[in-house]
Motif scaffolding. Structure first.
Motif, PDB file in Angstrom:
ATOM      1  N   ARG A 134     -35.175 118.644  18.765  1.00 18.06           N
ATOM      2  CA  ARG A 134     -35.814 119.611  17.858  1.00 18.06           C
ATOM      3  C   ARG A 134     -36.953 118.965  17.070  1.00 18.06           C
ATOM      4  NH1 ARG A 134     -30.338 120.923  17.611  1.00 18.06           N
ATOM      5  NH2 ARG A 134     -30.057 119.626  15.759  1.00 18.06           N
ATOM      6  N   GLU A 135     -36.823 117.681  16.739  1.00 20.80           N
ATOM      7  CA  GLU A 135     -37.933 117.019  16.043  1.00 20.80           C
ATOM      8  C   GLU A 135     -39.155 116.914  16.950  1.00 20.80           C
ATOM      9  OE1 GLU A 135     -38.994 112.904  13.630  1.00 20.80           O
ATOM     10  OE2 GLU A 135     -36.969 113.725  13.590  1.00 20.80           O
ATOM     11  N   LEU A 136     -38.933 116.627  18.216  1.00 17.18           N
ATOM     12  CA  LEU A 136     -40.052 116.585  19.159  1.00 17.18           C
ATOM     13  C   LEU A 136     -40.750 117.941  19.256  1.00 17.18           C
ATOM     14  CD1 LEU A 136     -38.459 114.462  22.028  1.00 17.18           C
ATOM     15  CD2 LEU A 136     -40.345 113.761  20.548  1.00 17.18           C
ATOM     16  N   ALA A 137     -39.963 119.021  19.096  1.00 11.38           N
ATOM     17  CA  ALA A 137     -40.537 120.369  19.174  1.00 11.38           C
ATOM     18  C   ALA A 137     -41.327 120.730  17.925  1.00 11.38           C
ATOM     19  CB  ALA A 137     -39.424 121.385  19.406  1.00 11.38           C
ATOM     20  N   GLY A 138     -41.141 119.954  16.841  1.00  8.07           N
ATOM     21  CA  GLY A 138     -41.902 120.212  15.624  1.00  8.07           C
ATOM     22  C   GLY A 138     -41.019 120.340  14.398  1.00  8.07           C
ATOM     23  N   ARG A 139     -40.987 119.305  13.583  1.00 11.42           N
ATOM     24  CA  ARG A 139     -40.214 119.292  12.337  1.00 11.42           C
ATOM     25  C   ARG A 139     -41.173 119.112  11.175  1.00 11.42           C
ATOM     26  NH1 ARG A 139     -37.794 114.732   9.222  1.00 11.42           N
ATOM     27  NH2 ARG A 139     -35.875 115.432   8.194  1.00 11.42           N
TER      28      ARG A 139
ATOM     29  N   VAL B 206     -37.566 123.659   3.287  1.00 13.08           N
ATOM     30  CA  VAL B 206     -36.136 123.419   3.458  1.00 13.08           C
ATOM     31  C   VAL B 206     -35.593 124.204   4.646  1.00 13.08           C
ATOM     32  CG1 VAL B 206     -33.873 123.856   2.426  1.00 13.08           C
ATOM     33  CG2 VAL B 206     -35.648 122.720   1.097  1.00 13.08           C
ATOM     34  N   LEU B 207     -35.976 125.452   4.777  1.00 15.30           N
ATOM     35  CA  LEU B 207     -35.505 126.252   5.913  1.00 15.30           C
ATOM     36  C   LEU B 207     -35.892 125.606   7.240  1.00 15.30           C
ATOM     37  CD1 LEU B 207     -36.293 129.935   4.813  1.00 15.30           C
ATOM     38  CD2 LEU B 207     -34.037 128.874   5.014  1.00 15.30           C
ATOM     39  N   ASP B 208     -37.139 125.171   7.345  1.00 14.84           N
ATOM     40  CA  ASP B 208     -37.615 124.641   8.615  1.00 14.84           C
ATOM     41  C   ASP B 208     -37.071 123.243   8.878  1.00 14.84           C
ATOM     42  OD1 ASP B 208     -38.995 127.004   8.835  1.00 14.84           O
ATOM     43  OD2 ASP B 208     -40.918 126.170   8.181  1.00 14.84           O
ATOM     44  N   THR B 209     -36.899 122.441   7.831  1.00 15.48           N
ATOM     45  CA  THR B 209     -36.323 121.110   8.012  1.00 15.48           C
ATOM     46  C   THR B 209     -34.867 121.214   8.448  1.00 15.48           C
ATOM     47  OG1 THR B 209     -37.780 120.215   6.290  1.00 15.48           O
ATOM     48  CG2 THR B 209     -35.879 118.880   6.913  1.00 15.48           C
ATOM     49  N   LEU B 210     -34.119 122.095   7.784  1.00 16.58           N
ATOM     50  CA  LEU B 210     -32.707 122.259   8.131  1.00 16.58           C
ATOM     51  C   LEU B 210     -32.551 122.851   9.530  1.00 16.58           C
ATOM     52  CD1 LEU B 210     -29.791 121.987   7.317  1.00 16.58           C
ATOM     53  CD2 LEU B 210     -29.969 124.130   6.051  1.00 16.58           C
ATOM     54  N   ALA B 211     -33.427 123.768   9.913  1.00 18.24           N
ATOM     55  CA  ALA B 211     -33.365 124.331  11.263  1.00 18.24           C
ATOM     56  C   ALA B 211     -33.582 123.259  12.322  1.00 18.24           C
ATOM     57  CB  ALA B 211     -34.411 125.435  11.415  1.00 18.24           C
TER      58      ALA B 211
END
Length: 450
Positions: free
Chosen positions: A389-394, A426-431
């Motif tokens: 998921r980090e590779l997809a964009g965090r 926060v929403l996007d980091t937690l996702a």
């Protein structure tokens, strides 16, 4: 470096010496490591017709940084049992000659610590049992336990601030929590014995009732409200979002049960302070797992995965503190969430390769594993998902400049657009880090209006 007793056969030999010293002569069964415990190891084994649990430190380096020695923890547990608290009976402490590390052996108690099973118990009975356990702990005489740390709220907040700085001091939501704590420090309370880690996951239940309180490694003296609040954190309710008291009931029912069991009257403002405090504390605890791993104190995969749970607590902090923001800021629309890339054609991406590895582990490896190995596999799959998921964009949750503005008071929840900005990050980091966190879907619904 191999720790003492890391081989099951060596561990069994050492346990035979321990049990013989304690007066148990029966045949010793093969020790099996239990799946829980990010900090301490637990091994279950039989001796004769009885079952026991070995609790020991993962390494010498880890125990040296611990505020309470394991022998002292055993002394606290013995005091608790003598005071009527449902806790395991300590049988014997390990010695260097046993050759299996640092720890102690307890008599096993019936039931399970599995959160799902514990939360399936009778809510009224369980909250009564938990409230009674807390009231009895807080009534224990701390005389002779002078080795326990003392937690004063004001010095505790500054200790958190120092810890935050040592971990980079660049997460704005944690800074927001620290600023709130500094502005709301209550006066010191008469110090009482505090368990420090009493929550779902650290208690045993049997036939729908509490059967024991575990994991006393964070015991100290301080404000009982800290214990009351800690088990009510969202993270320890395992999805029971509508039952803020341990996942069983509402807060007023919980407070009434505690007072009926002999606990002092509950101060709601103190309770809220400690709820925010322990949420900040656990956010920092998660970040600290990366430090433990990098320093070599504990190179387990579980450490680095838990380190990516800080965003869970950042979400919970915003939910706890957003009521302080002006209505206009609470109603401000969030920027749109980043949109995922379209379906890839041709060669697989790095993320797709990680997905393939995870699927192979589930299909080919998982059926061959059991116990702790099966748990470790789940941790590994979680780690692969985090990287994918980090590779997809965090989003980048670090902002030192904003942290300094929050800690200095130049920025607050009244600052136009700040709350919406923090919510979006926060929403996007937690996702990206922990998308299965139970509070995430509800926060999305409340904040995005979806």
């Amino acid at each position: 470096m191999t720790e003492p007793g890391s081989d099951t056969a060596d561990l069994a030999d050492g346990l035979r010496r321990v049990m013989a010293r304690a007066g148990f002569r029966g045949e010793l069964g093969t020790p099996h490591r239990l799946s829980g415990g990010a900090n301490m190891q637990s091994w279950r084994f039989s001796c004769g017709d009885e079952d026991f649990v070995l609790r020991r430190a993962p390494s010498q380096e880890w125990i040296e940084a611990r505020p309470v020695a394991l022998a002292q923890e055993a002394a606290v547990i013995r005091r608790a049992v003598a005071g009527g608290v449902m806790a395991p009976e300590v049988i014997e402490e390990l010695t260097p000659s046993d050759g299996i590390g640092i720890g102690f052996v307890m008599r096993a108690i019936p039931g399970t610590a599995d959160p799902k099973a514990v939360l399936a118990g009778d809510p009224q009975a369980m909250i009564g049992d938990l409230a009674t356990a807390l009231a009895r702990i807080h009534a224990l005489d701390p005389e002779g336990l002078d080795f326990l740390p003392v937690l004063d709220p004001a010095s505790g907040v500054e200790s958190l601030a120092e810890q935050f700085e040592s971990y980079g001091g660049d997460r704005p939501v944690i800074a927001l929590g620290l600023a709130w704590l500094r502005a709301n420090v209550p006066p010191p309370a008469a110090p009482r014995l505090v368990h420090g880690d009493l929550r779902i996951g650290n208690v045993m239940a049997h036939d729908g009732r509490l059967s024991g309180v575990l994991d006393w490694e964070l015991a100290h003296t301080g404000d009982p409200h800290e214990d009351l609040a800690y088990g009510c954190m969202t993270v320890w309710r395992f999805g029971k979002l509508d039952a803020p008291a341990f996942g069983f009931t509402d807060l007023e029912t919980y407070f009434a049960a505690y007072e009926a069991a002999g606990g002092a009257p509950v101060d709601r403002a103190r309770f809220r302070f400690w709820l925010v405090y322990r949420t900040v504390w656990w956010a920092l605890g998660c970040l600290g797992m990366g430090t433990y791993w990098r320093g070599g104190t504990d190179r387990s995969l579980e450490r680095v995965v838990v380190a990516r749970r800080a965003a869970e607590q950042e979400l919970d902090l915003l939910l706890l503190l957003e009521s302080d923001a002006p209505e206009e800021e609470r109603q401000r629309r969030l920027a749109p969430a980043p949109q995922p890339e379209g379906e890839r054609q041709g060669e697989p991406s790095a993320g797709e390769i990680l997905t393939a590895i995870s699927e192979w582990l589930a299909a080919a490896v998982k059926p061959k594993l059991e116990g702790r190995d099966r748990f470790d596999l789940a941790v590994a799959q979680n780690a692969l998902g985090i990287v994918r998921r980090e590779l997809a964009g965090r989003p980048d949750p670090h902002d030192r400049v904003l942290v300094e503005d929050l800690l200095s008071g130049r920025a607050t929840l009244a600052t136009p657009g700040l709350l919406a900005r923090l919510r979006r990050t926060v929403l996007d980091t937690l996702a990206s880090d922990q998308p299965k966190y139970p509070a995430l879907p509800r926060a999305r619904e409340e904040w995005e209006g979806n």
